[in-house]
Design a protein around this motif. Structure first.
Motif, short mmCIF file in Angstrom:
data_model
loop_
_atom_site.label_atom_id
_atom_site.label_comp_id
_atom_site.label_asym_id
_atom_site.label_seq_id
_atom_site.Cartn_x
_atom_site.Cartn_y
_atom_site.Cartn_z
N THR A 58 47.05 47.11 42.50
CA THR A 58 47.28 47.08 43.94
C THR A 58 46.02 46.67 44.69
O THR A 58 46.09 46.47 45.90
CB THR A 58 47.75 48.46 44.46
N GLY A 59 44.91 46.56 43.98
CA GLY A 59 43.67 46.16 44.61
C GLY A 59 42.76 47.34 44.95
O GLY A 59 41.67 47.14 45.48
N ALA A 60 43.18 48.53 44.63
CA ALA A 60 42.38 49.72 44.94
C ALA A 60 41.53 50.10 43.73
O ALA A 60 41.93 49.88 42.59
CB ALA A 60 43.28 50.88 45.31
N GLY A 61 40.38 50.69 43.99
CA GLY A 61 39.58 51.28 42.92
C GLY A 61 38.71 50.31 42.16
O GLY A 61 38.32 50.59 41.03
N TYR A 62 38.40 49.16 42.72
CA TYR A 62 37.55 48.20 42.02
C TYR A 62 36.06 48.45 42.24
O TYR A 62 35.24 47.82 41.59
CB TYR A 62 37.90 46.77 42.42
N GLU A 63 35.73 49.35 43.18
CA GLU A 63 34.33 49.67 43.36
C GLU A 63 33.85 50.38 42.10
O GLU A 63 34.61 51.12 41.46
CB GLU A 63 34.13 50.56 44.58
N LEU A 64 32.61 50.14 41.75
CA LEU A 64 32.09 50.62 40.47
C LEU A 64 32.23 52.13 40.33
O LEU A 64 32.69 52.64 39.31
CB LEU A 64 30.63 50.20 40.31
N LYS A 65 31.85 52.86 41.38
CA LYS A 65 31.88 54.33 41.30
C LYS A 65 33.31 54.84 41.19
O LYS A 65 33.61 55.70 40.34
CB LYS A 65 31.19 54.93 42.52
#
Length: 136
Positions: A101-108
């Motif tokens: 869905t495009g969520a949660g791609y930030e490294l942390k």
């Protein structure tokens, strides 16, 4: 004639110097659990069906191997392994769905999500088996 001083060349990285991030581990475990469930689960299911079709003695042998042989260790290893594989595969599948869905791609947040799949699958497996064995 003067010799040239040695040129400092970069060394190729050795595999042990590369960090093994949790996201990569979870991705590999996702594939392994899917293949493991398909292989071991299908084998156990086919054996169970064959034991049912084979009659009383055949089914008694199946039950003996999974519940009494080596104190039922084979049954526990297969059962707990398949349960852990199921919950890990399901949790990672939900994580991949959220990533799609495009969520949660930030490294942390990606690392946290990967750790949550591991913690969630172990917790759900322990809760399932405690409930299952608590009923005996």
């Amino acid at each position: 004639m003067a010799t040239k001083p040695p040129v400092a060349r970069p060394l190729s990285p050795h595999v042990w110097h590369v960090r093994w991030p949790i996201t990569m581990t979870v991705s590999i475990v996702h594939r392994a659990t899917g293949d493991g469930m398909a292989t071991v689960g299908t084998g156990a299911f086919v054996w169970w069906l064959a034991a049912l079709a084979g009659g009383k003695d055949s089914y008694a042998t199946f039950l003996h191997v999974f519940t009494q042989f080596w104190g039922g260790a084979i049954g526990y290893v297969v059962g707990i392994g398949l349960t852990l594989s199921f919950f890990q595969h399901m949790a990672t599948g939900i994580r991949h769905f959220l990533l799609d869905t495009g969520a949660g791609y930030e490294l942390k947040s990606n690392r946290i999500g990967a750790w949550l799949t591991v913690i969630g699958s172990v917790t759900l497996t322990a809760a399932f088996w405690l409930y299952l064995l608590g009923g005996k």
